[in-house]
Design a protein around this motif. Sequence first.
Motif, PDB file in Angstrom:
ATOM      1  N   MET A   1       0.854  -1.175   0.000  1.00 20.46           N
ATOM      2  CA  MET A   1       0.000   0.000   0.000  1.00 20.46           C
ATOM      3  C   MET A   1       0.894   1.231   0.000  1.00 20.46           C
ATOM      4  O   MET A   1       1.834   1.320   0.782  1.00 20.46           O
ATOM      5  CB  MET A   1      -0.909  -0.033   1.228  1.00 20.46           C
ATOM      6  CG  MET A   1      -1.897   1.104   1.264  1.00 20.46           C
ATOM      7  SD  MET A   1      -3.203   0.907   2.497  1.00 20.46           S
ATOM      8  CE  MET A   1      -4.173  -0.380   1.772  1.00 20.46           C
ATOM      9  N   THR A   2       0.569   2.195  -0.823  1.00 19.89           N
ATOM     10  CA  THR A   2       1.404   3.385  -0.920  1.00 19.89           C
ATOM     11  C   THR A   2       1.220   4.284   0.297  1.00 19.89           C
ATOM     12  O   THR A   2       0.192   4.233   0.975  1.00 19.89           O
ATOM     13  CB  THR A   2       1.063   4.184  -2.193  1.00 19.89           C
ATOM     14  OG1 THR A   2      -0.253   4.727  -2.051  1.00 19.89           O
ATOM     15  CG2 THR A   2       1.159   3.337  -3.438  1.00 19.89           C
ATOM     16  N   THR A   3       2.213   5.110   0.522  1.00 19.51           N
ATOM     17  CA  THR A   3       2.164   6.046   1.651  1.00 19.51           C
ATOM     18  C   THR A   3       1.000   7.013   1.507  1.00 19.51           C
ATOM     19  O   THR A   3       0.289   7.281   2.485  1.00 19.51           O
ATOM     20  CB  THR A   3       3.497   6.823   1.742  1.00 19.51           C
ATOM     21  OG1 THR A   3       4.553   5.880   1.878  1.00 19.51           O
ATOM     22  CG2 THR A   3       3.493   7.774   2.910  1.00 19.51           C
ATOM     23  N   ILE A   4       0.791   7.519   0.292  1.00 17.10           N
ATOM     24  CA  ILE A   4      -0.306   8.475   0.057  1.00 17.10           C
ATOM     25  C   ILE A   4      -1.651   7.825   0.363  1.00 17.10           C
ATOM     26  O   ILE A   4      -2.490   8.422   1.040  1.00 17.10           O
ATOM     27  CB  ILE A   4      -0.278   8.991  -1.407  1.00 17.10           C
ATOM     28  CG1 ILE A   4       1.012   9.754  -1.694  1.00 17.10           C
ATOM     29  CG2 ILE A   4      -1.494   9.851  -1.707  1.00 17.10           C
ATOM     30  CD1 ILE A   4       1.171  11.031  -0.906  1.00 17.10           C
ATOM     31  N   LEU A   5      -1.856   6.606  -0.105  1.00 12.78           N
ATOM     32  CA  LEU A   5      -3.120   5.915   0.147  1.00 12.78           C
ATOM     33  C   LEU A   5      -3.305   5.650   1.644  1.00 12.78           C
ATOM     34  O   LEU A   5      -4.410   5.795   2.173  1.00 12.78           O
ATOM     35  CB  LEU A   5      -3.175   4.605  -0.640  1.00 12.78           C
ATOM     36  CG  LEU A   5      -4.493   3.831  -0.567  1.00 12.78           C
ATOM     37  CD1 LEU A   5      -5.679   4.700  -0.980  1.00 12.78           C
ATOM     38  CD2 LEU A   5      -4.412   2.585  -1.422  1.00 12.78           C
ATOM     39  N   SER A   6      -2.236   5.313   2.325  1.00 12.71           N
ATOM     40  CA  SER A   6      -2.315   5.087   3.773  1.00 12.71           C
ATOM     41  C   SER A   6      -2.732   6.364   4.495  1.00 12.71           C
ATOM     42  O   SER A   6      -3.586   6.333   5.395  1.00 12.71           O
ATOM     43  CB  SER A   6      -0.961   4.605   4.304  1.00 12.71           C
ATOM     44  OG  SER A   6      -0.581   3.404   3.683  1.00 12.71           O
ATOM     45  N   ILE A   7      -2.155   7.488   4.122  1.00 16.75           N
ATOM     46  CA  ILE A   7      -2.501   8.782   4.733  1.00 16.75           C
ATOM     47  C   ILE A   7      -3.950   9.133   4.443  1.00 16.75           C
ATOM     48  O   ILE A   7      -4.677   9.595   5.330  1.00 16.75           O
ATOM     49  CB  ILE A   7      -1.541   9.884   4.241  1.00 16.75           C
ATOM     50  CG1 ILE A   7      -0.139   9.638   4.802  1.00 16.75           C
ATOM     51  CG2 ILE A   7      -2.050  11.268   4.629  1.00 16.75           C
ATOM     52  CD1 ILE A   7       0.944  10.505   4.191  1.00 16.75           C
ATOM     53  N   ILE A   8      -4.395   8.892   3.217  1.00 17.14           N
ATOM     54  CA  ILE A   8      -5.790   9.169   2.852  1.00 17.14           C
ATOM     55  C   ILE A   8      -6.742   8.329   3.689  1.00 17.14           C
ATOM     56  O   ILE A   8      -7.747   8.834   4.203  1.00 17.14           O
ATOM     57  CB  ILE A   8      -6.019   8.937   1.339  1.00 17.14           C
ATOM     58  CG1 ILE A   8      -5.316  10.021   0.537  1.00 17.14           C
ATOM     59  CG2 ILE A   8      -7.508   8.890   1.002  1.00 17.14           C
ATOM     60  CD1 ILE A   8      -5.256   9.775  -0.963  1.00 17.14           C
ATOM     61  N   ILE A   9      -6.416   7.039   3.874  1.00 23.72           N
ATOM     62  CA  ILE A   9      -7.260   6.165   4.694  1.00 23.72           C
ATOM     63  C   ILE A   9      -7.328   6.675   6.130  1.00 23.72           C
ATOM     64  O   ILE A   9      -8.406   6.728   6.733  1.00 23.72           O
ATOM     65  CB  ILE A   9      -6.765   4.704   4.642  1.00 23.72           C
ATOM     66  CG1 ILE A   9      -7.010   4.120   3.254  1.00 23.72           C
ATOM     67  CG2 ILE A   9      -7.444   3.850   5.716  1.00 23.72           C
ATOM     68  CD1 ILE A   9      -6.374   2.763   3.031  1.00 23.72           C
ATOM     69  N   VAL A  10      -6.192   7.087   6.692  1.00 26.75           N
ATOM     70  CA  VAL A  10      -6.178   7.609   8.064  1.00 26.75           C
ATOM     71  C   VAL A  10      -7.042   8.867   8.165  1.00 26.75           C
ATOM     72  O   VAL A  10      -7.881   8.988   9.067  1.00 26.75           O
ATOM     73  CB  VAL A  10      -4.731   7.884   8.537  1.00 26.75           C
ATOM     74  CG1 VAL A  10      -4.719   8.662   9.853  1.00 26.75           C
ATOM     75  CG2 VAL A  10      -3.961   6.579   8.695  1.00 26.75           C
ATOM     76  N   LEU A  11      -6.879   9.798   7.227  1.00 22.00           N
ATOM     77  CA  LEU A  11      -7.643  11.054   7.262  1.00 22.00           C
ATOM     78  C   LEU A  11      -9.139  10.811   7.068  1.00 22.00           C
ATOM     79  O   LEU A  11      -9.971  11.424   7.761  1.00 22.00           O
ATOM     80  CB  LEU A  11      -7.113  12.035   6.228  1.00 22.00           C
ATOM     81  CG  LEU A  11      -5.693  12.549   6.486  1.00 22.00           C
ATOM     82  CD1 LEU A  11      -5.220  13.427   5.325  1.00 22.00           C
ATOM     83  CD2 LEU A  11      -5.608  13.303   7.807  1.00 22.00           C
ATOM     84  N   LEU A  12      -9.490   9.918   6.148  1.00 29.28           N
ATOM     85  CA  LEU A  12     -10.905   9.590   5.942  1.00 29.28           C
ATOM     86  C   LEU A  12     -11.498   8.910   7.174  1.00 29.28           C
ATOM     87  O   LEU A  12     -12.660   9.144   7.524  1.00 29.28           O
ATOM     88  CB  LEU A  12     -11.078   8.702   4.707  1.00 29.28           C
ATOM     89  CG  LEU A  12     -10.923   9.386   3.358  1.00 29.28           C
ATOM     90  CD1 LEU A  12     -10.983   8.364   2.225  1.00 29.28           C
ATOM     91  CD2 LEU A  12     -11.975  10.470   3.159  1.00 29.28           C
TER      92      LEU A  12
END
Length: 146
Positions: A1-12
């Motif tokens: 999983m990419t870092t950007i996608l991980s950050i998006i999941i956390v923020l969502l």
Amino acid sequence: MTTILSIIIVLLTIAAMEALSWFIHKYLFHGPLWFIHKTHHQERHGWFELNDVFSMGFAALSLWLMWEGHRTFDYRFWIGIGISVYGMIYFIFHDWFIHNRFKSFRTTNKYLLSIRRAHKIHHKSTEKNPSEEFGLLVASKKYFRR
């Protein structure tokens, strides 16, 4: 999983937790779970109150999700992180700042003072109903005017 996608999941997840918390607070805590939540609307006699069981439940869910996703750092891990971050925000905003459990959080920030004002209105009633302002990070615009 990419870092950007991980950050998006956390923020969502943090945003979803605010919405879910509002819903749970209004319809469950001030509904069928009032017998537990009412301890939060009464004078506290000691460090903990029965209402803290809800925070422990969210912490357990967060830990379980992180454990389930930790081998591959899949979406479950990052959702667990998001719930955990929301829990830290809750602790800082709600317990420390709004309810002054540590008596050391002072500010002149308009947003923070508005959130505190809205929460104090919520606590005006020591009964299940009437009540208003069920969110933590979001409040009606009327509390931002002054």
